[in-house]
Design a protein around this motif. Structure first.
Motif, short mmCIF file in Angstrom:
data_model
loop_
_atom_site.label_atom_id
_atom_site.label_comp_id
_atom_site.label_asym_id
_atom_site.label_seq_id
_atom_site.Cartn_x
_atom_site.Cartn_y
_atom_site.Cartn_z
N THR A 60 0.97 -1.16 0.00
CA THR A 60 -0.13 -0.10 0.22
C THR A 60 0.85 1.47 -0.06
N ASP A 61 0.26 2.41 -0.66
CA ASP A 61 1.48 3.32 -0.87
C ASP A 61 1.72 3.97 0.71
N SER A 62 1.44 3.95 1.95
CA SER A 62 1.78 4.87 2.93
C SER A 62 2.71 4.11 3.56
N VAL A 63 2.86 2.43 3.12
CA VAL A 63 4.21 1.85 3.56
C VAL A 63 5.11 2.11 2.50
N LYS A 64 4.31 2.06 1.24
CA LYS A 64 6.50 2.13 0.19
C LYS A 64 7.47 3.16 0.73
N GLY A 65 8.85 2.19 0.84
CA GLY A 65 9.75 2.90 1.70
C GLY A 65 10.13 2.56 2.40
N ARG A 66 9.27 2.37 3.43
CA ARG A 66 9.33 1.88 5.00
C ARG A 66 9.49 0.00 4.80
N PHE A 67 8.74 -0.01 4.27
CA PHE A 67 8.18 -1.72 4.62
C PHE A 67 8.94 -2.68 3.83
N ILE A 68 9.23 -3.88 4.69
CA ILE A 68 9.42 -5.11 3.25
C ILE A 68 8.87 -6.17 3.70
N ILE A 69 8.40 -6.60 2.96
CA ILE A 69 8.17 -8.14 3.11
C ILE A 69 8.59 -9.67 2.31
N SER A 70 8.73 -10.26 2.95
CA SER A 70 9.83 -11.35 2.88
C SER A 70 9.20 -12.99 2.90
N ARG A 71 9.78 -13.78 2.42
CA ARG A 71 8.95 -15.16 2.53
C ARG A 71 10.09 -16.02 2.29
N ASP A 72 9.63 -16.96 2.73
CA ASP A 72 10.46 -18.67 3.11
C ASP A 72 9.48 -19.80 2.44
N PRO A 73 9.02 -19.42 1.28
CA PRO A 73 8.93 -20.93 0.70
C PRO A 73 8.56 -22.19 0.77
N ALA A 74 9.85 -22.44 1.44
CA ALA A 74 10.16 -23.70 1.72
C ALA A 74 9.44 -24.03 3.74
N LYS A 75 9.31 -23.11 4.06
CA LYS A 75 8.95 -23.10 5.53
C LYS A 75 7.79 -22.21 5.68
N SER A 76 6.89 -21.69 4.45
CA SER A 76 6.01 -20.85 4.60
C SER A 76 5.56 -20.60 5.41
N ARG A 77 6.51 -19.35 6.10
CA ARG A 77 6.59 -18.11 6.95
C ARG A 77 6.95 -17.71 5.35
N VAL A 78 6.24 -15.71 6.45
CA VAL A 78 6.12 -14.97 5.71
C VAL A 78 6.52 -13.59 7.34
N TRP A 79 7.73 -12.41 6.51
CA TRP A 79 7.61 -11.50 7.69
C TRP A 79 7.16 -10.39 6.89
N LEU A 80 7.53 -9.04 8.33
CA LEU A 80 7.18 -8.28 7.59
C LEU A 80 8.17 -6.77 8.49
N GLN A 81 9.02 -6.05 7.97
CA GLN A 81 10.14 -5.50 8.68
C GLN A 81 9.17 -4.10 8.43
N MET A 82 9.54 -2.99 9.59
CA MET A 82 8.45 -2.03 8.91
C MET A 82 10.02 -1.13 10.05
N ASN A 83 10.58 -0.29 9.14
CA ASN A 83 10.98 0.65 9.77
C ASN A 83 10.58 1.61 9.02
N SER A 84 10.89 2.90 10.22
CA SER A 84 10.36 4.51 10.42
C SER A 84 9.11 4.76 10.90
N LEU A 85 8.74 3.86 11.73
CA LEU A 85 7.52 3.54 11.77
C LEU A 85 6.75 4.82 11.97
N LYS A 86 5.17 5.27 11.95
CA LYS A 86 4.79 6.48 12.31
C LYS A 86 3.25 6.20 13.41
N PRO A 87 3.51 6.83 13.85
CA PRO A 87 1.79 6.90 14.72
C PRO A 87 0.22 6.72 14.61
N GLU A 88 0.28 6.58 13.53
CA GLU A 88 -0.75 5.82 12.06
C GLU A 88 -0.53 4.97 11.42
N ASP A 89 0.63 4.08 12.50
CA ASP A 89 0.63 2.79 11.88
C ASP A 89 0.55 2.41 12.84
#
Length: 116
Positions: A60-89
């Motif tokens: 979504t536009d409001s998190v572009k450049g701040r959040f990164i989604i990644s995935r390990d398909p072999a273990k069916s895990r997904v992560w969300l790295q959230m940087n420069s967090l704002k109160p509106e998050d």
């Protein structure tokens, strides 16, 4: 059936970082897209980021450049790295998975609170 369990939420000051994790179990072979949604008080649940089995991502536009989604398909895990967090998050963040039949599955949610 797919079960999703999230972890990693918490309280952080504005400008800080958090990393959310989601682990899938059950019929993980059937999972296609995985992603993160969030719901703030009084607002509708919204898509934050999604990643396909092939690794294509969308944010979504409001998190572009701040959040990164990644995935390990072999273990069916997904992560969300959230940087420069704002109160509106601030919201409850939910892990989501969609299988090959377009059935959707949800985690129980994890609270993220960003103080100003």
């Amino acid at each position: 059936q797919v079960q999703l369990v999230e972890s990693g939420g918490g309280l952080v000051q504005a400008g800080g970082s958090l990393r959310l994790s989601c682990t899938a179990s059950g019929s993980i072979f059937s999972i296609n897209d995985m992603g993160w949604y969030r719901q703030a008080p009084g607002k509708q649940r919204e898509l934050v980021a999604v990643i396909s089995k092939g690794g294509n991502t969308n944010y979504t536009d409001s998190v572009k450049g701040r959040f990164i989604i990644s995935r390990d398909p072999a273990k069916s895990r997904v992560w969300l790295q959230m940087n420069s967090l704002k109160p509106e998050d601030t919201a409850i963040y939910y892990c989501n998975a969609e299988d090959l039949l377009n059935w959707e599955y949800w985690g129980q949610g994890t609270q993220v609170t960003v103080s100003s």
